[in-house]
Design a protein around this motif. Structure first.
Motif, short mmCIF file in Angstrom:
data_model
loop_
_atom_site.label_atom_id
_atom_site.label_comp_id
_atom_site.label_asym_id
_atom_site.label_seq_id
_atom_site.Cartn_x
_atom_site.Cartn_y
_atom_site.Cartn_z
N ALA A 290 -2.22 -8.30 -9.52
CA ALA A 290 -2.67 -7.37 -8.48
C ALA A 290 -4.19 -7.34 -8.38
CB ALA A 290 -2.13 -5.98 -8.77
N MET B 167 -2.08 -11.68 -0.58
CA MET B 167 -1.56 -12.11 -1.87
C MET B 167 -1.37 -13.63 -1.86
SD MET B 167 1.88 -10.72 -3.76
CE MET B 167 2.15 -10.92 -5.53
N ASP C 270 -2.27 -0.06 -2.57
CA ASP C 270 -2.46 -1.46 -2.19
C ASP C 270 -1.66 -2.38 -3.10
OD1 ASP C 270 -4.56 -1.33 -0.04
OD2 ASP C 270 -5.61 -0.25 -1.62
N SER C 271 -1.45 -1.94 -4.34
CA SER C 271 -0.62 -2.71 -5.27
C SER C 271 -0.02 -1.77 -6.30
CB SER C 271 -1.42 -3.82 -5.95
OG SER C 271 -2.54 -3.30 -6.65
N HIS D 73 -4.79 0.40 -7.04
CA HIS D 73 -3.68 -0.15 -7.83
C HIS D 73 -3.08 0.97 -8.66
CE1 HIS D 73 -1.22 -2.82 -10.23
NE2 HIS D 73 -1.71 -2.25 -11.33
N VAL E 285 5.40 -6.87 -9.66
CA VAL E 285 4.16 -6.52 -9.01
C VAL E 285 4.41 -6.51 -7.51
CG1 VAL E 285 3.37 -8.95 -8.98
CG2 VAL E 285 1.71 -7.08 -8.72
N TYR E 286 3.82 -5.51 -6.85
CA TYR E 286 3.89 -5.42 -5.39
C TYR E 286 2.47 -5.39 -4.85
CZ TYR E 286 8.85 -4.47 -5.48
OH TYR E 286 10.21 -4.59 -5.66
N VAL E 287 2.27 -6.11 -3.76
CA VAL E 287 1.00 -6.09 -3.04
C VAL E 287 1.30 -5.75 -1.60
CG1 VAL E 287 -0.99 -7.43 -2.28
CG2 VAL E 287 -0.13 -7.71 -4.61
N ARG E 288 0.60 -4.77 -1.09
CA ARG E 288 0.87 -4.25 0.25
C ARG E 288 0.66 -5.32 1.32
NH1 ARG E 288 1.33 0.88 1.42
NH2 ARG E 288 1.26 1.57 3.59
N ALA F 107 5.22 -5.48 2.50
CA ALA F 107 4.70 -5.63 1.13
C ALA F 107 5.48 -6.73 0.41
CB ALA F 107 4.82 -4.32 0.37
N TRP G 68 -9.81 -0.71 -3.34
CA TRP G 68 -8.40 -1.06 -3.55
C TRP G 68 -7.76 -0.04 -4.48
CZ3 TRP G 68 -5.83 -5.65 -1.88
CH2 TRP G 68 -4.61 -5.93 -2.50
#
Length: 479
Positions: A149, A316, A289-290, A263, A308-311, A134, A261
């Motif tokens: 995200a 991304m 997923d985020s 979030h 912010v995190y995106v899997r 991630a 998705w």
């Protein structure tokens, strides 16, 4: 004074700045929580022309001391519980100053700031239970984290080449799913991304202010049957209104079944994953997923500091990367370019050194220190809720969640909701302007209510008692 400051000049003025910081932080508990800027000073700010000649450092700091320092927002005070605003950690303050002195651009490159950000984002990634692949990115706050995200979600789930054709290439309409308690930044993001608010499906929330998962499942199934393309479901890990945590595990399973998705807005509540009572309820963060999380909320980092995190890191990058020839690098960690640039994972090109204040605050508290502070805030909220329950002068207006308590004066001598709301509005205004304590407000099921959100490591039970005493005294004056 010359712009080529000597070491001695920097030290001399720097000591004065530190004295101002120390004065502000240590005298806050003895000052009013809030005081508005006087009208004459407001006019001066608005009408004063830009300076033609430079002033001395002494004059600049004196003006700060006299016209700016006396009128803070108030969130450093132990009895400030408005919105979701915390006091800053001392090392976070120093980190902000040191980052400004270094003043790097954190788009990328082979310099220390980039590795600090990568380290900080890996710490929080592990804390949230997200996989190693991630990608985390520091942004201004939850609003920008959400926009980032959902831009990736659009890229992945729309089924069209959005970057080339935009949304005009869509064959079917799109939909987003959020509860009636979802933060307003989500709607802003959906509108900015070109979908329009008409793409929003508002899923009802129950009496506990959590999203109805059966209604979500039905809405997704209905849209699929009508050839509407689901883009994302937005779940809350701590709503702003009441601190409610949606059923992340159930929502995650529904998203997987309908290929939507997921979030999770954990901007406020995410750090409660460290608290014993909430770790299990927040385990679903790791399957999202985020995720959005704000260190400048419950982790006491000076604003601005959002995450912010995106899997799927590659998706991304695919959503955002556009590298002009003058910035293209080969990703070498031994040359000037350094690892893959962070600017390829978001919209912002020139990026400040936000990571240093986060890094220093983390070093100051440690996970154990954060756990203790968060659990103490949750305990203080429980104490406030118990005091409200046990008093005939007050009533809870929602189940307490995390560190949020919503309550009001029931106005037992008043016979309609409008009069009760007017009483509570008047009490809140006097409380805020009086300086004894600071709460904010919201509306729940159409009822105006007082709202305390305790994300403050300075607060004690005595502060809770003083706030309730002040509210009660103001109400007695008004009734």
């Amino acid at each position: 004074m010359s712009h080529n400051w000597t070491r001695e000049e920097i030290q001399r003025i720097g000591y004065q700045v530190v004295d101002l910081i120390a004065e502000h932080l240590t005298q806050l508990p003895d000052e009013p929580v809030f005081r508005p800027v006087p009208l004459d000073l407001q006019k001066e700010f608005q009408s004063a022309p830009a300076p033609v000649t430079g002033a001395s450092p002494h004059e600049i700091l004196r003006e700060f001391h006299d016209t700016i320092a006396p009128f803070p927002f108030g969130n450093g005070h132990p009895r400030f519980w408005g919105w979701v605003n915390s006091p800053p950690s001392v090392m976070g303050i120093f980190g902000d100053a040191l980052a400004a002195a270094m003043n790097p651009s954190c788009a990328g490159g082979n310099h220390a700031a980039i590795y600090v950000e990568r380290q900080v984002t890996s710490w929080f990634r592990d804390m949230l239970g997200l996989p190693a692949e991630a990608k985390g990115l520091l942004v201004s706050g939850g609003s920008m984290a959400t926009l980032t995200a959902l831009a990736v979600a659009r890229h992945v789930k729309s089924g069209i080449d959005v970057r080339t054709d935009g949304l005009r290439g869509a064959v079917h309409p799109f939909a987003f799913y959020l509860s009636s308690e979802t933060h307003g930044c989500v709607r802003k993001a959906i509108e900015l991304l070109g979908f329009g608010s008409g793409a929003i499906r508002t899923i009802p929330a129950g009496s506990d202010y959590r999203m109805y998962v059966d209604a979500l499942d039905a809405a997704l199934a209905d849209d699929r049957a009508r050839h509407v393309t689901p883009i994302a479901v937005i779940a809350s890990a701590g709503t702003t209104n009441t601190g409610a945590i949606d059923d992340l595990d159930a929502i995650g399973e529904i998203c997987r079944r309908h290929d939507a998705w997921l979030h999770v807005d954990a901007a406020y509540g995410g750090p409660a994953v460290l608290a014993g009572d909430y770790a299990q309820r927040l385990r679903g963060l790791g399957a999202a997923d985020s995720v959005a999380l704000d260190p400048h909320k419950w982790l006491f980092v000076p604003v601005e500091a959002g995450l912010v995190y995106v899997r799927d890191a590659e998706m991304m990058r695919s959503a955002f990367s556009l590298v002009p020839p003058y910035l293209r690098t080969d990703g070498s960690t031994t040359g000037v370019g350094g690892p893959t640039w962070l600017s390829e994972f978001g919209f912002q090109q020139t990026r400040g050194f936000r990571a240093l204040k986060v890094w220093m605050a983390m070093k100051e508290f440690g996970l154990d220190g954060y756990k203790a502070a968060i659990e103490e805030n949750i305990a203080l909220a429980a104490y406030l809720a118990d005091r409200v329950r046990s008093s005939p002068d007050f009533e809870l207006t929602a189940p307490p969640g995390l560190s949020v308590v919503c309550f009001r004066l029931p106005g037992r001598s008043l016979d309609d909701e409008e009069a009760i709301a007017a009483l509570n509005r008047a009490v809140l205004e006097r409380l805020q302007l009086g300086g004894e304590a600071f709460l904010s407000s919201t509306e729940l099921r159409g009822r105006f209510t007082l709202r305390a959100c305790i994300v403050n490591y300075r607060s004690t039970r005595r502060d809770i008692d003083r706030m309730l005493e002040a509210v009660r005294a103001i109400a007695q004056e008004l009734v």
